[in-house]
Design a protein around this motif. Structure first.
Motif, short mmCIF file in Angstrom:
data_model
loop_
_atom_site.label_atom_id
_atom_site.label_comp_id
_atom_site.label_asym_id
_atom_site.label_seq_id
_atom_site.Cartn_x
_atom_site.Cartn_y
_atom_site.Cartn_z
N ASN A 1 0.82 -1.21 0.00
CA ASN A 1 0.00 0.00 0.00
C ASN A 1 0.86 1.26 0.00
OD1 ASN A 1 -2.35 -1.53 0.04
ND2 ASN A 1 -2.40 -1.60 2.27
N THR A 2 1.83 1.33 0.90
CA THR A 2 2.66 2.54 0.96
C THR A 2 3.45 2.74 -0.34
OG1 THR A 2 4.59 1.46 1.95
CG2 THR A 2 2.90 2.28 3.47
N HIS A 3 3.71 1.66 -1.05
CA HIS A 3 4.44 1.75 -2.32
C HIS A 3 3.73 2.68 -3.31
CE1 HIS A 3 7.29 0.30 -5.36
NE2 HIS A 3 6.28 0.29 -6.21
N TYR A 4 2.39 2.72 -3.22
CA TYR A 4 1.61 3.50 -4.17
C TYR A 4 1.08 4.82 -3.60
CZ TYR A 4 2.04 -0.50 -7.20
OH TYR A 4 2.56 -1.51 -7.98
N TYR A 5 1.58 5.24 -2.45
CA TYR A 5 1.18 6.54 -1.93
C TYR A 5 1.59 7.66 -2.90
CZ TYR A 5 -0.04 4.76 2.74
OH TYR A 5 -0.63 4.12 3.79
N ASP A 6 2.67 7.45 -3.65
CA ASP A 6 3.09 8.48 -4.60
C ASP A 6 2.05 8.73 -5.68
OD1 ASP A 6 5.43 8.98 -3.26
OD2 ASP A 6 6.68 7.75 -4.56
N VAL A 7 1.22 7.74 -5.99
CA VAL A 7 0.13 7.94 -6.95
C VAL A 7 -0.83 9.01 -6.40
CG1 VAL A 7 -1.86 6.85 -8.07
CG2 VAL A 7 0.30 5.60 -7.87
N VAL A 8 -1.10 8.92 -5.12
CA VAL A 8 -1.98 9.91 -4.47
C VAL A 8 -1.31 11.27 -4.43
CG1 VAL A 8 -3.22 10.50 -2.37
CG2 VAL A 8 -3.08 8.10 -3.09
N LEU A 9 -0.07 11.30 -3.99
CA LEU A 9 0.63 12.58 -3.85
C LEU A 9 0.75 13.31 -5.19
CD1 LEU A 9 3.44 11.47 -1.38
CD2 LEU A 9 1.32 12.67 -0.84
N ALA A 10 0.92 12.54 -6.27
CA ALA A 10 1.06 13.16 -7.60
C ALA A 10 -0.25 13.78 -8.07
CB ALA A 10 1.54 12.12 -8.61
N ALA A 11 -1.38 13.36 -7.49
CA ALA A 11 -2.68 13.85 -7.93
C ALA A 11 -3.20 15.03 -7.10
CB ALA A 11 -3.70 12.71 -7.88
N VAL A 12 -2.42 15.48 -6.13
CA VAL A 12 -2.86 16.63 -5.31
C VAL A 12 -3.01 17.85 -6.21
CG1 VAL A 12 -2.23 18.20 -3.45
CG2 VAL A 12 -1.76 15.75 -3.22
N PRO A 13 -4.21 18.45 -6.25
CA PRO A 13 -4.40 19.62 -7.12
C PRO A 13 -3.60 20.82 -6.61
CG PRO A 13 -6.51 18.67 -6.42
CD PRO A 13 -5.45 18.06 -5.57
N PRO A 14 -3.15 21.68 -7.50
CA PRO A 14 -2.46 22.91 -7.06
C PRO A 14 -3.37 23.73 -6.15
CG PRO A 14 -2.21 22.58 -9.42
CD PRO A 14 -3.22 21.57 -8.97
N GLY A 15 -2.82 24.20 -5.06
CA GLY A 15 -3.58 25.04 -4.15
C GLY A 15 -4.57 24.29 -3.28
#
Length: 200
Positions: free
Chosen positions: A12-26
């Motif tokens: 699960n933690t391996h794919y946290y970067d998928v979530v972090l990459a999708a954070v919208p600006p602002g």
């Protein structure tokens, strides 16, 4: 995935970067559904001012609360807890939607919680049923062996459910109906990722 070297590692933690990459600006507000030990919520709090971690398991939320006092920790069922609709610039859930009985209803509920212009990210588990699935499983088995030996395998404390109600194909079909325009990725390590932006 460019995982931080000091991050506790598992599938699960391996794919946290998928979530972090999708954070919208602002982005100002985020919701982590099925937060478990709260590791993703803590990572999100480094980028987003207001983060809520939700889980139906009270003991695991108690443990998560010990990790950060800056996050709003809630014990509750995402389908019934009175969360504000259209409120969160990012709604994320990792390895949790298979715990919910109706995937279409669960995705629709997550859509309701997502603000216009916000992102919904689902990293989930499902059953393999195609040649491509089984090939990805084989890649994942090798990846697991290499990464668990080099990074160590961290076992989270959240309850585990290994019964998956849908195949990857069925999950994708349901998601395409509920989340038009979503992007889909079948991942190694027995996961898929859905990323969707709410336009209106």
């Amino acid at each position: 995935m460019h995982l931080e070297r000091n991050r506790r590692w598992n599938h699960n933690t391996h794919y946290y970067d998928v979530v972090l990459a999708a954070v919208p600006p602002g982005a100002r507000r985020a919701l982590d559904v099925g937060t478990g030990d709260g590791l993703l919520a803590v990572l999100l709090s480094k980028r987003i001012p207001e983060v809520t971690g939700l889980d139906s398991d009270a003991p695991v939320i108690d443990r998560a609360r010990c990790g950060s006092s800056e996050i709003e920790w809630i014990v509750g069922d995402v389908m019934t807890f009175p969360l504000p609709k259209g409120h969160y610039d990012l709604v994320a859930t990792v390895a949790a939607v298979h715990h919910l009985p109706d995937l279409a209803a669960a995705l629709a509920r997550l859509v309701d919680l997502t603000a216009v212009g916000g992102s919904l990210v689902v990293v989930g588990c499902a059953l393999s049923s195609t040649v491509r699935d089984y090939a990805m499983d084989a890649v994942g088995a090798v990846q697991h062996q290499v990464l668990s030996r080099t990074r160590g395998y961290w076992r989270h404390t959240a309850p585990i459910q290994m019964e998956f109600p849908h195949t990857y194909t069925e999950v994708r079909q349901i998601a395409e109906r509920v989340l038009p325009g979503m992007t889909w990725r079948r991942l190694p390590l027995w996961r898929y990722a859905i990323v969707w932006r709410k336009s209106q």
